[in-house]
Design a protein around this motif. Structure first.
Motif, PDB file in Angstrom:
ATOM      1  N   TRP A  31       0.817  -1.220   0.000  1.00 49.43           N
ATOM      2  CA  TRP A  31       0.000   0.000   0.000  1.00 49.43           C
ATOM      3  C   TRP A  31       0.846   1.263   0.000  1.00 49.43           C
ATOM      4  O   TRP A  31       0.456   2.274  -0.602  1.00 49.43           O
ATOM      5  CB  TRP A  31      -1.066   0.000   1.071  1.00 49.43           C
ATOM      6  N   ALA A  49      -6.791   2.409  -5.735  1.00 45.67           N
ATOM      7  CA  ALA A  49      -7.589   1.253  -5.322  1.00 45.67           C
ATOM      8  C   ALA A  49      -6.707   0.168  -4.695  1.00 45.67           C
ATOM      9  O   ALA A  49      -7.068  -0.418  -3.666  1.00 45.67           O
ATOM     10  CB  ALA A  49      -8.365   0.694  -6.510  1.00 45.67           C
ATOM     11  N   VAL A  50      -5.547  -0.091  -5.307  1.00 47.21           N
ATOM     12  CA  VAL A  50      -4.608  -1.074  -4.748  1.00 47.21           C
ATOM     13  C   VAL A  50      -4.177  -0.641  -3.352  1.00 47.21           C
ATOM     14  O   VAL A  50      -4.101  -1.451  -2.424  1.00 47.21           O
ATOM     15  CB  VAL A  50      -3.382  -1.260  -5.676  1.00 47.21           C
ATOM     16  N   LEU A  72      -5.861   1.243  -1.180  1.00 52.25           N
ATOM     17  CA  LEU A  72      -6.954   1.078  -0.223  1.00 52.25           C
ATOM     18  C   LEU A  72      -7.176  -0.385   0.158  1.00 52.25           C
ATOM     19  O   LEU A  72      -7.314  -0.704   1.345  1.00 52.25           O
ATOM     20  CB  LEU A  72      -8.241   1.680  -0.796  1.00 52.25           C
ATOM     21  N   VAL A  73      -7.166  -1.272  -0.824  1.00 52.57           N
ATOM     22  CA  VAL A  73      -7.354  -2.697  -0.540  1.00 52.57           C
ATOM     23  C   VAL A  73      -6.181  -3.229   0.278  1.00 52.57           C
ATOM     24  O   VAL A  73      -6.369  -3.961   1.260  1.00 52.57           O
ATOM     25  CB  VAL A  73      -7.539  -3.498  -1.849  1.00 52.57           C
ATOM     26  N   GLY A  74      -4.964  -2.852  -0.116  1.00 46.72           N
ATOM     27  CA  GLY A  74      -3.779  -3.292   0.628  1.00 46.72           C
ATOM     28  C   GLY A  74      -3.785  -2.783   2.054  1.00 46.72           C
ATOM     29  O   GLY A  74      -3.422  -3.512   2.994  1.00 46.72           O
ATOM     30  N   ILE A  77      -6.445  -1.909   3.940  1.00 43.28           N
ATOM     31  CA  ILE A  77      -7.482  -2.596   4.718  1.00 43.28           C
ATOM     32  C   ILE A  77      -7.027  -4.004   5.087  1.00 43.28           C
ATOM     33  O   ILE A  77      -7.153  -4.429   6.239  1.00 43.28           O
ATOM     34  CB  ILE A  77      -8.818  -2.614   3.953  1.00 43.28           C
ATOM     35  N   ALA A  78      -6.485  -4.730   4.121  1.00 43.56           N
ATOM     36  CA  ALA A  78      -6.021  -6.095   4.385  1.00 43.56           C
ATOM     37  C   ALA A  78      -4.871  -6.108   5.388  1.00 43.56           C
ATOM     38  O   ALA A  78      -4.818  -6.959   6.287  1.00 43.56           O
ATOM     39  CB  ALA A  78      -5.604  -6.772   3.081  1.00 43.56           C
TER      40      ALA A  78
END
Length: 104
Positions: free
Chosen positions: A16, A33-34, A36-38, A40-41
């Motif tokens: 991220w 987007a990458v 944000l997903v990274g 959160i994970a």
């Protein structure tokens, strides 16, 4: 299992942070987007690892993996400077992570 989750969370922190750099101030949708997903994970796995690991240990290892990994990717992908002082700082972070792991 908690150490594996923590390690993966640290790797996702590198993902991220790198995606944030590539997002150009959140003007590029895919890297944003990458990121944000990274993010959160990474946080989810960190929280899951903290169920078993002490707060200080988990947070230090997570940030250390992210910091050193981001330093390495910065050098490789973005041409960031490699100086003796920066290498020493990264080595001290790695040493701190190892000592924290051994102390757990």
């Amino acid at each position: 299992m908690s150490w594996l989750m923590l390690f993966i969370a640290g790797l996702l922190e590198i993902v991220w942070a790198t995606a944030m750099k590539q997002s150009a101030g959140f003007t590029r949708p895919l890297p944003t987007a990458v990121m944000l997903v990274g993010m959160i994970a990474s946080f989810w796995l960190l929280a899951a690892a903290m169920r078993q690991l002490p707060l200080g240990t988990a947070y230090m290892v997570w940030t250390g993996i992210g910091a050193v990994g981001s330093f390495v990717l910065g050098v490789v992908m973005f041409g960031d400077a490699v100086t003796p002082a920066r290498l020493t700082a990264a080595a001290l972070i790695v040493a701190g992570i190892l000592v924290m792991k051994l102390a757990s």
